[in-house]
Design a protein around this motif. Structure first.
Motif, PDB file in Angstrom:
ATOM      1  N   THR A   1       0.848  -1.199   0.000  1.00 24.55           N
ATOM      2  CA  THR A   1       0.000   0.000   0.000  1.00 24.55           C
ATOM      3  C   THR A   1       0.877   1.239   0.000  1.00 24.55           C
ATOM      4  O   THR A   1       0.686   2.153  -0.804  1.00 24.55           O
ATOM      5  CB  THR A   1      -0.949   0.002   1.212  1.00 24.55           C
TER       6      THR A   1
ATOM      7  N   ARG B   1     -11.272   3.468  -5.102  1.00 23.09           N
ATOM      8  CA  ARG B   1     -12.456   2.963  -4.400  1.00 23.09           C
ATOM      9  C   ARG B   1     -12.083   1.727  -3.593  1.00 23.09           C
ATOM     10  O   ARG B   1     -11.322   0.895  -4.048  1.00 23.09           O
ATOM     11  CB  ARG B   1     -13.549   2.556  -5.385  1.00 23.09           C
ATOM     12  N   THR B   2     -12.667   1.631  -2.398  1.00 26.50           N
ATOM     13  CA  THR B   2     -12.491   0.426  -1.591  1.00 26.50           C
ATOM     14  C   THR B   2     -13.606   0.334  -0.558  1.00 26.50           C
ATOM     15  O   THR B   2     -14.166   1.350  -0.150  1.00 26.50           O
ATOM     16  CB  THR B   2     -11.120   0.387  -0.873  1.00 26.50           C
TER      17      THR B   2
ATOM     18  N   ARG C   1     -12.793  -2.085   1.893  1.00 23.75           N
ATOM     19  CA  ARG C   1     -11.994  -2.829   2.871  1.00 23.75           C
ATOM     20  C   ARG C   1     -11.565  -1.907   4.021  1.00 23.75           C
ATOM     21  O   ARG C   1     -10.783  -0.977   3.815  1.00 23.75           O
ATOM     22  CB  ARG C   1     -10.773  -3.428   2.191  1.00 23.75           C
TER      23      ARG C   1
ATOM     24  N   LEU D   1      -7.718  -1.423   4.472  1.00 25.84           N
ATOM     25  CA  LEU D   1      -7.102  -0.570   3.458  1.00 25.84           C
ATOM     26  C   LEU D   1      -7.460   0.891   3.700  1.00 25.84           C
ATOM     27  O   LEU D   1      -6.632   1.776   3.511  1.00 25.84           O
ATOM     28  CB  LEU D   1      -7.528  -1.006   2.054  1.00 25.84           C
TER      29      LEU D   1
ATOM     30  N   SER E   1      -4.532   3.593   4.284  1.00 27.54           N
ATOM     31  CA  SER E   1      -4.408   4.733   3.378  1.00 27.54           C
ATOM     32  C   SER E   1      -4.687   6.057   4.089  1.00 27.54           C
ATOM     33  O   SER E   1      -4.097   7.077   3.731  1.00 27.54           O
ATOM     34  CB  SER E   1      -5.291   4.558   2.141  1.00 27.54           C
TER      35      SER E   1
ATOM     36  N   ASN F   1     -17.114   5.640  -0.403  1.00 26.14           N
ATOM     37  CA  ASN F   1     -16.205   4.504  -0.517  1.00 26.14           C
ATOM     38  C   ASN F   1     -15.008   4.848  -1.392  1.00 26.14           C
ATOM     39  O   ASN F   1     -14.315   3.976  -1.889  1.00 26.14           O
ATOM     40  CB  ASN F   1     -16.930   3.256  -1.021  1.00 26.14           C
TER      41      ASN F   1
END
Length: 83
Positions: free
Chosen positions: A35, A55-56, A58, A61, A65, A75
């Motif tokens: 990452t 986009r995620t 999770r 993550l 981030s 998201n």
């Protein structure tokens, strides 16, 4: 592609959306924090743009981030790199 000692360990796909660089996909496997590594490379490549986003859904993550400067927008995680 992202490599270590000449060996591929990750890959990502970018798209320009206006003044933003959007990470469409990223994947890999290595003994490093991919990452952070992908963020560093993409931020360098996005010089001159206003932000980097992806986009995620999770939670892990999102947390990783956020520590790198990204802000959650629904998201979408977005990192401003220019004023």
């Amino acid at each position: 592609m992202l490599g270590i000692d000449g060996k591929p360990v990750g890959a990502y796909l970018l798209e320009q959306v206006g003044c933003e660089v959007f990470i469409l996909a990223a994947a890999g496997r290595a003994d490093i924090d991919l990452t952070a590594a992908i963020d560093q490379v993409v931020t360098f490549q996005a010089e001159g743009f206003e932000s980097v986003a992806f986009r995620t859904i999770r939670p892990g993550l999102m947390k990783k981030s956020a520590a790198l400067g990204y802000v959650r927008c629904g998201n979408v995680m977005r990192k401003r790199i220019a004023p």
